[in-house]
Design an enzyme around this catalytic site. Structure first.
Site, PDB file in Angstrom:
ATOM      1  N   PRO A  10       0.937  -1.266  -0.123  1.00 55.19           N
ATOM      2  CA  PRO A  10       0.026   0.080   0.030  1.00 55.19           C
ATOM      3  C   PRO A  10       0.978   1.256  -0.002  1.00 55.19           C
ATOM      4  CG  PRO A  10      -0.012  -1.178   2.148  1.00 55.19           C
ATOM      5  CD  PRO A  10       0.418  -2.204   1.185  1.00 55.19           C
ATOM      6  N   ASN A  11       0.451   2.182  -0.788  1.00 58.80           N
ATOM      7  CA  ASN A  11       0.813   3.266  -0.902  1.00 58.80           C
ATOM      8  C   ASN A  11       2.014   3.698  -1.805  1.00 58.80           C
ATOM      9  OD1 ASN A  11      -1.170   4.849   0.575  1.00 58.80           O
ATOM     10  ND2 ASN A  11      -0.421   3.734   2.499  1.00 58.80           N
ATOM     11  N   ARG A  18       4.619  11.164  -1.902  1.00 60.41           N
ATOM     12  CA  ARG A  18       4.273  10.955  -0.415  1.00 60.41           C
ATOM     13  C   ARG A  18       5.462  11.132   0.171  1.00 60.41           C
ATOM     14  NH1 ARG A  18       3.827   5.299   2.224  1.00 60.41           N
ATOM     15  NH2 ARG A  18       3.350   5.712   4.275  1.00 60.41           N
ATOM     16  N   TYR A  23      10.708   8.905   2.146  1.00 57.01           N
ATOM     17  CA  TYR A  23      10.506   7.951   1.011  1.00 57.01           C
ATOM     18  C   TYR A  23      11.244   8.172  -0.317  1.00 57.01           C
ATOM     19  CZ  TYR A  23       7.350   5.984   4.100  1.00 57.01           C
ATOM     20  OH  TYR A  23       6.563   5.657   5.117  1.00 57.01           O
ATOM     21  N   ALA A  77       3.227  -0.823   4.796  1.00 53.87           N
ATOM     22  CA  ALA A  77       2.436  -1.042   5.902  1.00 53.87           C
ATOM     23  C   ALA A  77       2.213  -2.354   6.564  1.00 53.87           C
ATOM     24  CB  ALA A  77       1.285  -0.098   6.194  1.00 53.87           C
ATOM     25  N   GLU A  98      12.675  -9.149   1.357  1.00 56.81           N
ATOM     26  CA  GLU A  98      12.039  -8.114   1.861  1.00 56.81           C
ATOM     27  C   GLU A  98      12.830  -6.651   1.672  1.00 56.81           C
ATOM     28  OE1 GLU A  98      10.048  -6.508   6.149  1.00 56.81           O
ATOM     29  OE2 GLU A  98      10.746  -8.651   6.058  1.00 56.81           O
ATOM     30  N   HIS A 100      12.793  -2.114   1.917  1.00 54.77           N
ATOM     31  CA  HIS A 100      12.074  -1.191   2.472  1.00 54.77           C
ATOM     32  C   HIS A 100      12.971   0.053   2.302  1.00 54.77           C
ATOM     33  CE1 HIS A 100       9.068  -3.259   5.011  1.00 54.77           C
ATOM     34  NE2 HIS A 100      10.160  -3.961   5.301  1.00 54.77           N
TER      35      HIS A 100
END
Length: 147
Positions: A10-11, A18, A23, A77, A98, A100
């Protein structure tokens, strides 16, 4: 040729708009373009998918079974509470990394915990858009080691 699914939660579709201080200023399209360039060098095929809906991400993980050699995921999230995504990754048993953009361990305390981390081969965070490239390189190396 190895096939790798690039999943975004999401997002992530709002990257570049954003909170650029957190980010970065690159859009998801820019990140995908950079990954495609790296994929040509690594001789892998990438399939991209982004959704703001947990069930759609789970469906993509299930569809990856038997069709993909690896998964690179930014659960966003969902990282912190989606046991359903965690279970889907565990069920398909496909090597998964994973990633981020931000360092989740330097942020608010609720972001420090990843329920996804125990079922992936590794986690990369805090390098902005470059986290994806590092993640793809790490996943590619693991796939080569598996041969």
């Amino acid at each position: 040729m190895k096939k790798i699914l690039i999943l975004n939660g999401p997002n992530i579709n709002m990257l570049g708009i954003r909170e650029p201080g957190v980010y970065g200023s690159q859009s998801l399209a820019n990140i995908e373009e950079n990954l495609n360039a790296l994929a040509e060098v690594l001789l892998v095929e990438l399939v991209f998918f982004q959704s703001n809906h947990e069930g759609e991400i789970i469906d993509q993980i299930h569809k990856a079974f038997g069709n993909m050699n690896g998964i690179l995921i930014n659960p966003a999230a969902f990282t912190h509470y989606s046991y359903a995504i965690r279970d889907a990754i565990s069920a398909v048993n496909i090597p998964t990394v994973e990633v981020h953009l931000s360092n989740i361990h330097q942020r608010e305390s609720f972001r420090h915990q990843s329920v996804i981390a125990p079922v992936v081969i590794g986690q990369i965070s805090g390098f902005g858009a470059y986290s994806y490239e590092l993640g793809l390189r790490a996943l590619h190396n693991k796939l080569i080691e598996k041969r």
